[in-house]
Design a protein around this motif. Structure first.
Motif, PDB file in Angstrom:
ATOM      1  N   TRP A   9       0.920  -1.222   0.185  1.00  0.00           N
ATOM      2  CA  TRP A   9      -0.291  -0.568  -0.057  1.00  0.00           C
ATOM      3  C   TRP A   9       0.849   1.488   0.249  1.00  0.00           C
ATOM      4  O   TRP A   9       2.202   1.302   0.701  1.00  0.00           O
ATOM      5  CB  TRP A   9      -1.079  -0.131   1.370  1.00  0.00           C
ATOM      6  N   ALA A  10       0.284   2.122  -0.472  1.00  0.00           N
ATOM      7  CA  ALA A  10       0.781   3.397  -0.865  1.00  0.00           C
ATOM      8  C   ALA A  10       2.949   3.323  -1.206  1.00  0.00           C
ATOM      9  O   ALA A  10       3.285   3.305  -1.756  1.00  0.00           O
ATOM     10  CB  ALA A  10       0.482   4.661   0.655  1.00  0.00           C
ATOM     11  N   ALA A  11       3.889   4.204   0.071  1.00  0.00           N
ATOM     12  CA  ALA A  11       5.173   4.504  -0.314  1.00  0.00           C
ATOM     13  C   ALA A  11       5.392   3.023  -0.445  1.00  0.00           C
ATOM     14  O   ALA A  11       6.395   2.489  -1.807  1.00  0.00           O
ATOM     15  CB  ALA A  11       5.673   5.182   0.994  1.00  0.00           C
ATOM     16  N   ALA A  12       4.553   1.822   0.121  1.00  0.00           N
ATOM     17  CA  ALA A  12       5.737   0.535   0.051  1.00  0.00           C
ATOM     18  C   ALA A  12       4.913   0.134  -1.729  1.00  0.00           C
ATOM     19  O   ALA A  12       5.787  -0.518  -2.181  1.00  0.00           O
ATOM     20  CB  ALA A  12       4.769  -0.451   0.863  1.00  0.00           C
ATOM     21  N   ARG A  13       3.685   0.143  -2.168  1.00  0.00           N
ATOM     22  CA  ARG A  13       3.661   0.240  -3.406  1.00  0.00           C
ATOM     23  C   ARG A  13       4.889   0.820  -4.501  1.00  0.00           C
ATOM     24  O   ARG A  13       5.004   0.319  -5.534  1.00  0.00           O
ATOM     25  CB  ARG A  13       2.080   0.431  -3.566  1.00  0.00           C
ATOM     26  N   THR A  14       4.940   2.064  -3.878  1.00  0.00           N
ATOM     27  CA  THR A  14       5.585   2.654  -4.978  1.00  0.00           C
ATOM     28  C   THR A  14       7.187   2.242  -5.126  1.00  0.00           C
ATOM     29  O   THR A  14       7.741   1.866  -5.945  1.00  0.00           O
ATOM     30  CB  THR A  14       5.574   4.190  -4.299  1.00  0.00           C
ATOM     31  N   ALA A  15       7.770   1.701  -4.335  1.00  0.00           N
ATOM     32  CA  ALA A  15       9.245   1.112  -3.685  1.00  0.00           C
ATOM     33  C   ALA A  15       9.229  -0.561  -4.350  1.00  0.00           C
ATOM     34  O   ALA A  15       9.603  -0.432  -5.528  1.00  0.00           O
ATOM     35  CB  ALA A  15       9.006   1.304  -2.679  1.00  0.00           C
ATOM     36  N   ALA A  16       7.824  -1.027  -4.620  1.00  0.00           N
ATOM     37  CA  ALA A  16       7.879  -2.146  -5.183  1.00  0.00           C
ATOM     38  C   ALA A  16       7.864  -2.085  -6.180  1.00  0.00           C
ATOM     39  O   ALA A  16       8.079  -3.148  -7.383  1.00  0.00           O
ATOM     40  CB  ALA A  16       7.094  -3.202  -4.124  1.00  0.00           C
ATOM     41  N   GLY A  17       7.173  -1.151  -6.854  1.00  0.00           N
ATOM     42  CA  GLY A  17       6.789  -1.175  -7.996  1.00  0.00           C
ATOM     43  C   GLY A  17       5.229  -1.872  -8.458  1.00  0.00           C
ATOM     44  O   GLY A  17       5.493  -1.820 -10.003  1.00  0.00           O
ATOM     45  N   THR A  18       5.010  -2.937  -7.965  1.00  0.00           N
ATOM     46  CA  THR A  18       3.989  -3.549  -8.147  1.00  0.00           C
ATOM     47  C   THR A  18       2.937  -3.492  -6.901  1.00  0.00           C
ATOM     48  O   THR A  18       3.261  -3.022  -5.449  1.00  0.00           O
ATOM     49  CB  THR A  18       4.672  -4.716  -8.043  1.00  0.00           C
ATOM     50  N   ALA A  19       1.590  -3.878  -7.002  1.00  0.00           N
ATOM     51  CA  ALA A  19       0.835  -3.801  -6.071  1.00  0.00           C
ATOM     52  C   ALA A  19       0.610  -4.482  -4.888  1.00  0.00           C
ATOM     53  O   ALA A  19       0.206  -5.290  -3.345  1.00  0.00           O
ATOM     54  CB  ALA A  19      -1.184  -3.433  -6.441  1.00  0.00           C
TER      55      ALA A  19
END
Length: 84
Positions: A9-19
């Motif tokens: 979710w949120a910043a974690a999604r951005t950093a992982a590059g995937t949902a």
């Protein structure tokens, strides 16, 4: 070894590059170690600030090695949220 889904979710999604992505691990510590190996860099830093839900239950302060994962389960990775 259980398999399931990790949702970011949120910043974690951005950093992982995937949902979301699959996990194959016995406990939360193993799943997060695999995440760190797949996504070195920013996600590793974001994880330090995250809270986690495993099958809709808050992990809280429990050691991640003590949080078992279940077959078909879900790990939610929740960075701190701003707002109110």
């Amino acid at each position: 070894m259980a398999t399931g889904t990790i949702r970011y979710w949120a910043a974690a999604r951005t950093a992982a590059g995937t949902a979301e992505e699959p996990y194959s691990a016995r406990n939360l510590a193993e799943a997060l170690e695999a995440v760190r190996e797949r996504h070195p860099g920013e996600l590793t830093r974001v994880l330090l600030r995250c809270s986690f839900l495993v099958n809709d239950e808050p992990v809280g302060k429990r050691p991640h090695e003590a949080v078992p994962l279940s077959e078909g389960g879900t790990v939610e990775v929740l960075p701190p949220f701003a707002g109110g």
